[in-house]
Design a protein around this motif. Sequence first.
Motif, PDB file in Angstrom:
ATOM      1  N   TRP A 233      34.149  43.213  39.345  1.00 24.42           N
ATOM      2  CA  TRP A 233      34.851  41.994  39.748  1.00 24.42           C
ATOM      3  C   TRP A 233      36.150  41.849  38.957  1.00 24.42           C
ATOM      4  CZ3 TRP A 233      34.887  39.045  43.748  1.00 24.42           C
ATOM      5  CH2 TRP A 233      35.502  37.787  43.707  1.00 24.42           C
ATOM      6  N   ALA A 234      36.136  42.257  37.681  1.00 30.50           N
ATOM      7  CA  ALA A 234      37.346  42.194  36.862  1.00 30.50           C
ATOM      8  C   ALA A 234      38.423  43.117  37.425  1.00 30.50           C
ATOM      9  CB  ALA A 234      37.016  42.562  35.411  1.00 30.50           C
TER      10      ALA A 234
ATOM     11  N   HIS B 132      38.720  43.942  40.547  1.00 29.94           N
ATOM     12  CA  HIS B 132      39.173  43.296  41.779  1.00 29.94           C
ATOM     13  C   HIS B 132      40.169  42.176  41.477  1.00 29.94           C
ATOM     14  CE1 HIS B 132      39.089  41.202  45.632  1.00 29.94           C
ATOM     15  NE2 HIS B 132      38.695  40.109  44.998  1.00 29.94           N
ATOM     16  N   LYS B 133      39.936  41.437  40.404  1.00 31.34           N
ATOM     17  CA  LYS B 133      40.793  40.301  40.080  1.00 31.34           C
ATOM     18  C   LYS B 133      42.206  40.728  39.698  1.00 31.34           C
ATOM     19  CE  LYS B 133      39.844  36.451  39.567  1.00 31.34           C
ATOM     20  NZ  LYS B 133      40.009  35.279  40.459  1.00 31.34           N
ATOM     21  N   VAL B 134      42.367  41.932  39.190  1.00 27.55           N
ATOM     22  CA  VAL B 134      43.720  42.400  38.849  1.00 27.55           C
ATOM     23  C   VAL B 134      44.283  43.296  39.950  1.00 27.55           C
ATOM     24  CG1 VAL B 134      43.406  42.172  36.366  1.00 27.55           C
ATOM     25  CG2 VAL B 134      42.787  44.321  37.487  1.00 27.55           C
ATOM     26  N   LYS B 135      43.755  43.111  41.163  1.00 23.77           N
ATOM     27  CA  LYS B 135      44.305  43.740  42.367  1.00 23.77           C
ATOM     28  C   LYS B 135      44.101  45.250  42.437  1.00 23.77           C
ATOM     29  CE  LYS B 135      45.852  39.657  43.392  1.00 23.77           C
ATOM     30  NZ  LYS B 135      45.102  38.808  44.370  1.00 23.77           N
TER      31      LYS B 135
ATOM     32  N   THR C 175      38.710  47.994  45.055  1.00 21.88           N
ATOM     33  CA  THR C 175      37.381  48.285  44.520  1.00 21.88           C
ATOM     34  C   THR C 175      36.393  48.480  45.665  1.00 21.88           C
ATOM     35  OG1 THR C 175      37.883  46.860  42.635  1.00 21.88           O
ATOM     36  CG2 THR C 175      35.584  47.496  42.936  1.00 21.88           C
TER      37      THR C 175
ATOM     38  N   HIS D  19      31.040  37.749  50.829  1.00 23.83           N
ATOM     39  CA  HIS D  19      32.167  38.419  51.484  1.00 23.83           C
ATOM     40  C   HIS D  19      31.661  39.219  52.689  1.00 23.83           C
ATOM     41  CE1 HIS D  19      34.778  37.475  48.032  1.00 23.83           C
ATOM     42  NE2 HIS D  19      33.704  37.720  47.313  1.00 23.83           N
TER      43      HIS D  19
ATOM     44  N   ASP E 190      30.861  31.394  40.980  1.00 22.24           N
ATOM     45  CA  ASP E 190      32.054  31.769  40.227  1.00 22.24           C
ATOM     46  C   ASP E 190      31.763  33.045  39.446  1.00 22.24           C
ATOM     47  OD1 ASP E 190      34.343  31.994  38.818  1.00 22.24           O
ATOM     48  OD2 ASP E 190      34.203  30.069  37.767  1.00 22.24           O
ATOM     49  N   LEU E 191      32.143  34.188  40.019  1.00 18.83           N
ATOM     50  CA  LEU E 191      31.858  35.454  39.351  1.00 18.83           C
ATOM     51  C   LEU E 191      32.714  35.663  38.109  1.00 18.83           C
ATOM     52  CD1 LEU E 191      31.332  37.896  42.347  1.00 18.83           C
ATOM     53  CD2 LEU E 191      29.618  36.915  40.844  1.00 18.83           C
ATOM     54  N   ASP E 192      33.804  34.868  37.971  1.00 20.97           N
ATOM     55  CA  ASP E 192      34.605  34.973  36.748  1.00 20.97           C
ATOM     56  C   ASP E 192      33.817  34.484  35.532  1.00 20.97           C
ATOM     57  OD1 ASP E 192      36.892  36.000  37.932  1.00 20.97           O
ATOM     58  OD2 ASP E 192      37.566  34.013  38.559  1.00 20.97           O
ATOM     59  N   ARG E 193      32.884  33.589  35.768  1.00 19.36           N
ATOM     60  CA  ARG E 193      32.132  32.993  34.654  1.00 19.36           C
ATOM     61  C   ARG E 193      30.632  33.247  34.801  1.00 19.36           C
ATOM     62  NH1 ARG E 193      32.083  27.735  34.496  1.00 19.36           N
ATOM     63  NH2 ARG E 193      31.905  27.658  32.214  1.00 19.36           N
TER      64      ARG E 193
END
Length: 700
Positions: free
Chosen positions: A2-3, A5-8, A11, A39, A369-372
């Motif tokens: 996921w990390a 994916h978050k920075v584009k 994945t 998704h 919230d997959l960030d947390r």
Amino acid sequence: LWALHKVKIPTLVVGDLKQAIMGFQHADPRLLAELSAAHPKESKPLTANWRSSEPLMKWINVIGGGLFGKGYQSLTPKSGIKSAMDPLEVVDFSELPYRGSTIIPAQYTALRIRDLLNDGKQKVYAGGGSDYRPLRGSDIAVLCPTNKRLKNYAEALAALGIRTRMDQDGWFQSPVIQAAYHALSYAADPTDRHAAFYLAVAHMGSHDLAGALKKIMQGQEISEPFFEALRAAGRRGANSFVDAAVGDVISAMDIYGVVSLWPDADQARANLLRLQGEAREFMGANREALASGGFYGAGIKPFLAWLRKKVEIDDSQPAARTVDEDAVQLATWHKSKGREWPVVVVASADYKRSVRLPRFDVEYDDFKDLDRILDRASITISPNFDAPEAVERFAARHRLEMEDEDRRLLYVALTRAKEKVILEWPRYQEASNAGKRAKGDEETISYWTTLRDATGMELVDGKLAVNKSRFNCVVTTGGKHSPPIFEEEPKQVENALPVIGRRAIKPGTKPEKLTPEAITPSSLHGAPVGAAVKAATEAYGSGLDALADLPAEERGTVLHRCFEIMGAGIRDRTVLSRAADHDVREEDFPAIEKAVADFEAYIRKRFAPQGIEREVPVLSVNAQGSVVAGSVDLLIETREGLWIIDHKTDRTDDLDERFRFYLAQLMAYADCAAKARKDKPVLGVGINWISRGRVTSVPF
């Protein structure tokens, strides 16, 4: 992921929730399930199966729908297999085997396997439209939930004269690997009293336990004839590759010769071959990657540490025979994942299931919230109790989760077949549970009851009925007691393959000249080199006394690495210490730095090099046909040709005599270089005597 994916970073996640069976290794399928659900447009399910025949896939699709409901994607068969066998068979047990025996079902299933192998009409699809061949043992796999159950099938098949092949764990703890491990430990460090003690009392030593302990308590040294050979192998190993050191240690103790007389000689030999393969893998591994894992250097000690870590992941013993077409494969359901066979027996589905306590689990408040995600996670503990009602209260929380994993494990086992599935059918559990329900007692939960409850599958009039679907199947009846044939004297398993190896070699006088399969240049110390050579010695510095407190082998290894790293221009003490796997003291660093600088200045003045390569691996075949593998410390390329320089830390004053001792090693390097570099000749070889600040060389 996921990390990323978050920075584009694009994945791609590939997985199959229906086969998420690695919970015992703490894998958690919930994260993938939630990610997929969140998704749906990005989730693309697999729609085709490339393994099984079309008739078998019809049944698998119906079973999959029962096990997973709407979450199951029906698969279109794409294998092109035109099977000539009946796709489904059942071994039906209407009565509980005598005293709950688990060997009796194995005996009836083994009989069915024997009958299939003896039936000349059973053909396996060989491809090419309508090409078929006779069914053989290696086409059949017996899959069980546990290794303990697999042993029943191995025993039953052996009694019928059918060979089996079963993956087993315990490679590292096997006697031959423990012997080799302790021999390597002793070779790397002759002061390792535990390694010496183990070697003296186990397998290959001459001491008994009491006698060896008495010597230790009295402060006496334990000695074995092979200890000196191991010490010599360790000294050579300090300046050679680990795979060569492993081979030297095995040869020093003649481990292959010793185990050739063991009852399990084939397996012991296979285990040794894996050890040598691991050494080659270690040598080929990226040094930076190893260092990031805490394994510094390329010597025996870091290799042994790396090996201990690796067996935590894979401790399986390799098959004693690479190919045995007549051996039936035995495997657990877990280890069958990713594999396939023409015929698969799904056995021991009667295995009773229960939630095991105590257990530790990770729980999440939600997955929004997959960030947390980790901030919203907690660890729950379900303890074990002597009170049944307390156990039940905690176990009930995990029963649905257990049944979910059971369904996934069943799916894996049932989908390994290409042409035929043979399913053991413990029908007696249905009658037993009916009686328990009438009494209000707790019902038995097994893999079979989970399968039956999820799919509604029944055996009706010789057919497998799954809801409204009916599937033809061959039914074999199992009994309550052992078949009479198993009361007879067991048949000897015939050895169809030729007996080869050391047992087949007749004792005799060793020939005077033998050609080794492989040699390392460092093993040639002291060997004659033919015509006499005239060497010259030149001084470039005052010599180096640093690290004098280290053992000779360790000092040599560290200084070799210092000259390699610092010669390439890296003069950072921290980097040097990490690369040399030794804390180079601040007070020693200036002397080492000066010695390297003096040597590099000498090289440039003496040879005017166009290029310098350090620690150059070489691989060649010598005139006798032996493979030569080693590493050149310094390869100097001039306009006219090549020079080979080796670093040595000997403190001898008679440099000419010592140079002749090492000359065969240098000539082996020169021969390898000459064969690899046709464009330039090898002009000469030399030795850098680090402790003396001298270079002895001889031109060709």
